[in-house]
Design a protein around this motif. Structure first.
Motif, PDB file in Angstrom:
ATOM      1  N   ARG A  20       0.861  -1.350  -0.028  1.00  8.01           N
ATOM      2  CA  ARG A  20      -0.017   0.059  -0.401  1.00  8.01           C
ATOM      3  C   ARG A  20       0.398   1.383   0.563  1.00  8.01           C
ATOM      4  NH1 ARG A  20      -5.617   0.737   0.881  1.00  8.01           N
ATOM      5  NH2 ARG A  20      -5.620   2.878   2.240  1.00  8.01           N
ATOM      6  N   ARG A  21       0.435   2.282  -1.066  1.00 10.90           N
ATOM      7  CA  ARG A  21       1.315   3.375  -1.031  1.00 10.90           C
ATOM      8  C   ARG A  21       1.028   4.499  -0.095  1.00 10.90           C
ATOM      9  NH1 ARG A  21       4.145  -0.146  -3.736  1.00 10.90           N
ATOM     10  NH2 ARG A  21       5.058   0.500  -5.145  1.00 10.90           N
ATOM     11  N   PRO A  22       1.623   5.408   0.314  1.00 11.59           N
ATOM     12  CA  PRO A  22       1.830   6.191   1.565  1.00 11.59           C
ATOM     13  C   PRO A  22       0.454   6.695   1.388  1.00 11.59           C
ATOM     14  CG  PRO A  22       4.041   6.374   1.602  1.00 11.59           C
ATOM     15  CD  PRO A  22       2.865   5.274   0.105  1.00 11.59           C
ATOM     16  N   ALA A  23       0.080   7.744  -0.398  1.00 12.52           N
ATOM     17  CA  ALA A  23      -1.117   8.106  -0.097  1.00 12.52           C
ATOM     18  C   ALA A  23      -2.767   7.285  -0.071  1.00 12.52           C
ATOM     19  CB  ALA A  23      -0.679   9.185  -1.822  1.00 12.52           C
ATOM     20  N   LYS A  24      -2.390   6.028  -0.027  1.00 11.57           N
ATOM     21  CA  LYS A  24      -3.170   5.256   0.050  1.00 11.57           C
ATOM     22  C   LYS A  24      -4.075   5.081  -1.225  1.00 11.57           C
ATOM     23  CE  LYS A  24      -3.432   4.865   5.192  1.00 11.57           C
ATOM     24  NZ  LYS A  24      -3.102   6.378   5.786  1.00 11.57           N
ATOM     25  N   LEU A  26      -5.727   6.843  -2.399  1.00 14.49           N
ATOM     26  CA  LEU A  26      -5.419   8.487  -3.529  1.00 14.49           C
ATOM     27  C   LEU A  26      -4.052   8.651  -5.079  1.00 14.49           C
ATOM     28  CD1 LEU A  26      -6.058  11.322  -1.790  1.00 14.49           C
ATOM     29  CD2 LEU A  26      -7.806  10.092  -3.005  1.00 14.49           C
ATOM     30  N   CYS A  27      -3.507   6.805  -4.335  1.00  9.33           N
ATOM     31  CA  CYS A  27      -2.051   7.279  -5.019  1.00  9.33           C
ATOM     32  C   CYS A  27      -2.714   7.330  -6.577  1.00  9.33           C
ATOM     33  CB  CYS A  27      -1.391   5.772  -4.731  1.00  9.33           C
ATOM     34  SG  CYS A  27      -0.121   5.581  -5.269  1.00  9.33           S
ATOM     35  N   SER A  28      -1.483   7.733  -7.193  1.00  8.94           N
ATOM     36  CA  SER A  28      -1.921   8.049  -8.608  1.00  8.94           C
ATOM     37  C   SER A  28      -0.592   6.839  -9.512  1.00  8.94           C
ATOM     38  CB  SER A  28      -1.932   9.121  -8.700  1.00  8.94           C
ATOM     39  OG  SER A  28      -0.357   9.573  -8.813  1.00  8.94           O
ATOM     40  N   GLU A  29      -0.054   6.312  -8.066  1.00 14.00           N
ATOM     41  CA  GLU A  29       1.236   5.206  -9.016  1.00 14.00           C
ATOM     42  C   GLU A  29       1.922   5.982 -10.067  1.00 14.00           C
ATOM     43  OE1 GLU A  29      -0.463   1.842 -10.963  1.00 14.00           O
ATOM     44  OE2 GLU A  29      -2.264   1.941  -8.973  1.00 14.00           O
ATOM     45  N   CYS A  30       2.627   7.263  -9.497  1.00 15.76           N
ATOM     46  CA  CYS A  30       3.586   7.854 -10.866  1.00 15.76           C
ATOM     47  C   CYS A  30       4.575   6.944  -9.917  1.00 15.76           C
ATOM     48  CB  CYS A  30       3.631   9.618  -9.425  1.00 15.76           C
ATOM     49  SG  CYS A  30       4.573   9.318  -8.449  1.00 15.76           S
ATOM     50  N   GLY A  31       5.183   6.641  -8.883  1.00 16.62           N
ATOM     51  CA  GLY A  31       6.443   5.442  -9.820  1.00 16.62           C
ATOM     52  C   GLY A  31       7.464   6.351  -8.613  1.00 16.62           C
ATOM     53  N   LEU A  32       7.094   7.599  -7.857  1.00 19.20           N
ATOM     54  CA  LEU A  32       7.897   7.618  -6.954  1.00 19.20           C
ATOM     55  C   LEU A  32       8.688   6.514  -6.250  1.00 19.20           C
ATOM     56  CD1 LEU A  32      10.219  10.472  -5.911  1.00 19.20           C
ATOM     57  CD2 LEU A  32       7.819  10.584  -4.153  1.00 19.20           C
ATOM     58  N   CYS A  33       7.169   6.153  -4.882  1.00 21.81           N
ATOM     59  CA  CYS A  33       7.605   4.995  -4.404  1.00 21.81           C
ATOM     60  C   CYS A  33       8.382   3.199  -4.661  1.00 21.81           C
ATOM     61  CB  CYS A  33       6.260   5.077  -3.506  1.00 21.81           C
ATOM     62  SG  CYS A  33       6.058   6.339  -2.827  1.00 21.81           S
ATOM     63  N   ASP A  34       8.359   3.167  -5.720  1.00 24.82           N
ATOM     64  CA  ASP A  34       9.128   2.415  -6.332  1.00 24.82           C
ATOM     65  C   ASP A  34      10.297   2.384  -6.716  1.00 24.82           C
ATOM     66  OD1 ASP A  34       6.467   1.203  -7.611  1.00 24.82           O
ATOM     67  OD2 ASP A  34       6.391   2.266  -9.061  1.00 24.82           O
ATOM     68  N   TYR A  40      11.304  11.071   0.082  1.00 22.97           N
ATOM     69  CA  TYR A  40      11.085  12.118   0.229  1.00 22.97           C
ATOM     70  C   TYR A  40       9.307  12.760   0.201  1.00 22.97           C
ATOM     71  CZ  TYR A  40      15.737  13.012  -0.613  1.00 22.97           C
ATOM     72  OH  TYR A  40      17.354  12.559  -1.020  1.00 22.97           O
ATOM     73  N   VAL A  41       8.606  11.184   0.041  1.00 23.79           N
ATOM     74  CA  VAL A  41       7.547  11.335  -0.553  1.00 23.79           C
ATOM     75  C   VAL A  41       6.364  12.195   0.752  1.00 23.79           C
ATOM     76  CG1 VAL A  41       6.676   9.338   1.025  1.00 23.79           C
ATOM     77  CG2 VAL A  41       5.492   9.493  -0.988  1.00 23.79           C
ATOM     78  N   LYS A  42       6.683  12.417   1.475  1.00 20.73           N
ATOM     79  CA  LYS A  42       5.810  13.143   2.749  1.00 20.73           C
ATOM     80  C   LYS A  42       5.871  14.331   2.631  1.00 20.73           C
ATOM     81  CE  LYS A  42       5.286  11.423   7.347  1.00 20.73           C
ATOM     82  NZ  LYS A  42       6.140  11.273   8.408  1.00 20.73           N
ATOM     83  N   ALA A  44       6.984  15.386  -1.280  1.00 21.48           N
ATOM     84  CA  ALA A  44       7.034  15.549  -2.772  1.00 21.48           C
ATOM     85  C   ALA A  44       5.375  14.418  -3.659  1.00 21.48           C
ATOM     86  CB  ALA A  44       8.150  14.689  -3.248  1.00 21.48           C
ATOM     87  N   CYS A  45       4.796  14.122  -2.514  1.00 19.52           N
ATOM     88  CA  CYS A  45       3.648  13.762  -3.021  1.00 19.52           C
ATOM     89  C   CYS A  45       2.595  14.432  -3.253  1.00 19.52           C
ATOM     90  CB  CYS A  45       3.440  12.429  -2.397  1.00 19.52           C
ATOM     91  SG  CYS A  45       1.681  11.700  -2.693  1.00 19.52           S
ATOM     92  N   ALA A  46       2.255  14.575  -4.424  1.00 20.80           N
ATOM     93  CA  ALA A  46       1.044  15.788  -5.355  1.00 20.80           C
ATOM     94  C   ALA A  46      -0.042  15.122  -4.084  1.00 20.80           C
ATOM     95  CB  ALA A  46       0.165  15.064  -6.785  1.00 20.80           C
TER      96      ALA A  46
HETATM   97 FE1  SF4 Z   1       1.405   7.507  -4.496  1.00 24.81          FE
HETATM   98 FE2  SF4 Z   1       3.714   8.580  -6.077  1.00 24.81          FE
HETATM   99 FE3  SF4 Z   1       1.683   9.483  -3.274  1.00 24.81          FE
HETATM  100 FE4  SF4 Z   1       4.306   7.206  -3.851  1.00 24.81          FE
HETATM  101  S1  SF4 Z   1       4.240  10.084  -4.513  1.00 24.81           S
HETATM  102  S2  SF4 Z   1       2.515   7.611  -2.804  1.00 24.81           S
HETATM  103  S3  SF4 Z   1       3.298   6.693  -6.266  1.00 24.81           S
HETATM  104  S4  SF4 Z   1       1.071   8.861  -5.844  1.00 24.81           S
END
Ligand code: SF4
Ligand code: FAD
Length: 400
Positions: A20-24, A26-34, A40-42, A44-46
């Motif tokens: 599960r992604r930090p944005a739960k 709402l995650c758009s699977e942008c790839g950052l968390c891969d 930096y997710v907290k 950087a995540c839109a």
């Molecule tokens: Fe999802 Fe991208 Fe936010 Fe990570 S940074 S939780 S992959 S939308």
């Protein structure tokens, strides 16, 4: 925007695809968390930290002028036009301006690589992000993969490759996260070529949309919600199938759009240097927004391959938007004959050019505002940018 010791970030662990992604939701699977940039997710995540105004200032030298309603809609810009390639690229989404700019950027040596998204061998719509290093690899990425795409999953490879000059092609949520970590990528120069984006779906959601809407889902190679108020599906045999917006099975399709896209207020890709879409241009033309000098530099490279005309605006969208708000809420679907008739009438008298773009932005922002208010009320104030609040404020919304 972020700064931390690179060793710390390398210690961060990319998430497994199934985690599960930090944005739960709402995650758009942008790839950052891969990647290890998840560090930096907290920030950087839109969807966790909306910071468009701050990033505009950093990227373009200023944020939107809120006294200018055009900037509420289209963001910071220094030029805008309609354009099309004199010789379109076969199989591109529109005329292939995006692929052509990328090829020229690489060919002229301005950049060493281009982040873009091809598809997998097995599935034409399954995104496969790559760093393209040849024109052929860029061309293989042409046409939309109309699904959430983890473009930023290649970020670690950038650092490993030692590249210093890079072009990234992407949609708003990917570009917001990219801008937030830009300083950490070790690049000397980053160019960003964006497209607008709205109503995206997971791969499973895409299948549901195709199955519900097209006469032949398995042969669709391309589709677009067009300015003539119809969805155009192009099939393998070259035939075009048109389905009026007002005939879509809204009840069935209500849940098809990804929650990230139902909560997005960056339709026009505010943080790209150059944006290439279609919705502010006459039918058959693309719509170009130059946001800063890097964007102009990219556009200059293809001036001899495109024809242009000034943007125009006609009609008045406001009544149509106001009426669409309860209709969407109730999931109204017209019988096909009425939907076709309505499409013809609206195309004749409805909004055109920039007014069509405003119509689309207003309809999506009012819908998304209600979605966030109903599903994530605690996020509403910080997540909705000021320009979007002003756009939504022009309409009467249901109390709840
Ligand atoms: Fe999802 Fe991208 Fe936010 Fe990570 S940074 S939780 S992959 S939308
Ligand atoms: P091409 O030369 O065909 O190149 C397309 C480029 O898009 C490729 O480089 C590829 O890397 C990239 N790409 C493909 N799929 C994705 C993806 N899922 N995520 C990130 N990058 C991707 N424009 C509007 O004006 N209004 C809209 O409502 C609108 N909605 C869109 C929704 C989606 C999901 C996408 C991906 C784009 C949308 N666009 C929209 C942009 C428009 O459809 C065209 O992509 C744009 O005009 C460029 O056309 P082209 O022929 O120059 O692109």
């Amino acid at each position: 925007m972020t700064s931390a010791n690179p060793t710390d970030r390398k210690k961060a662990k990319a998430l497994k695809p199934s985690s599960r992604r930090p944005a739960k939701e709402l995650c758009s699977e942008c790839g950052l968390c891969d990647t290890y940039y998840i560090h930096y997710v907290k920030e950087a995540c839109a969807f966790l930290n909306q910071q468009i105004a701050e990033l505009e200032e950093l990227t373009h030298g200023r944020d939107r002028n809120l006294d200018n309603p055009d900037e509420w809609y289209f963001g910071v810009s220094q030029d805008m036009m309609a354009a099309r390639k004199i010789q379109p690229i076969e199989g591109a989404q529109w005329t292939g301006i995006v692929s052509t700019i990328a090829i020229e950027m690489l060919g002229s040596g301005i950049v060493e690589g281009v982040v873009c998204v091809q598809n997998t061998k097995e599935d034409r719509f399954q995104p496969k992000p790559v760093i393209a290093r040849t024109p052929e690899e860029i061309l293989a990425a042409r046409v939309n993969k109309p699904t959430l795409s983890p473009n930023l999953s290649v970020l670690e490879q950038i650092e490993q490759s030692g590249m210093k000059r890079l072009l990234v092609i992407g949609v708003g949520c990917q570009i917001q996260a990219l801008r937030a970590v830009e300083k950490e990528l070790g690049l000397e120069k980053l160019y960003v070529l964006g497209t607008p984006c709205v109503d995206n779906v997971t791969r499973a959601g895409l299948q549901k949309f195709l199955d519900t809407t097209s006469r032949s889902p398995e042969t669709v190679v391309y589709y677009e919600f067009m300015q003539d108020f119809q969805v155009h599906f192009k099939h393998e045999d070259g035939s075009i199938e048109k389905v009026p917006f007002f005939g879509l099975n809204t009840k069935e399709l209500k849940d098809v759009f990804a929650p990230s896209c139902m909560s997005c207020f960056d339709y026009v890709n505010s943080l790209a240097d150059l944006v290439v879409g279609y919705m502010g241009a006459p039918f058959g033309w693309q719509w170009i927004v130059v946001r800063n000098d890097r964007g102009q530099e990219m556009l200059d490279l293809v001036q001899d391959q495109i024809e242009t005309q000034p943007v125009m605006s006609a009609g008045d969208r406001k009544n149509a938007v106001q009426q669409s708000i309860p209709a969407y809420d109730k999931g109204v679907t017209l019988p096909m004959w009425a939907a076709k008739l309505m499409g013809v009438v609206i195309e004749k008298i409805g909004p055109k050019g920039l007014e069509y773009a405003r119509f689309s932005i207003d309809s999506h922002f009012t819908r998304n505002y209600l979605y966030v208010k109903r599903n994530h009320p605690e996020k509403l104030d910080a997540h909705v940018p000021e320009y979007a609040k002003r756009i939504v404020g022009q309409y009467k919304l249901p109390e709840r």
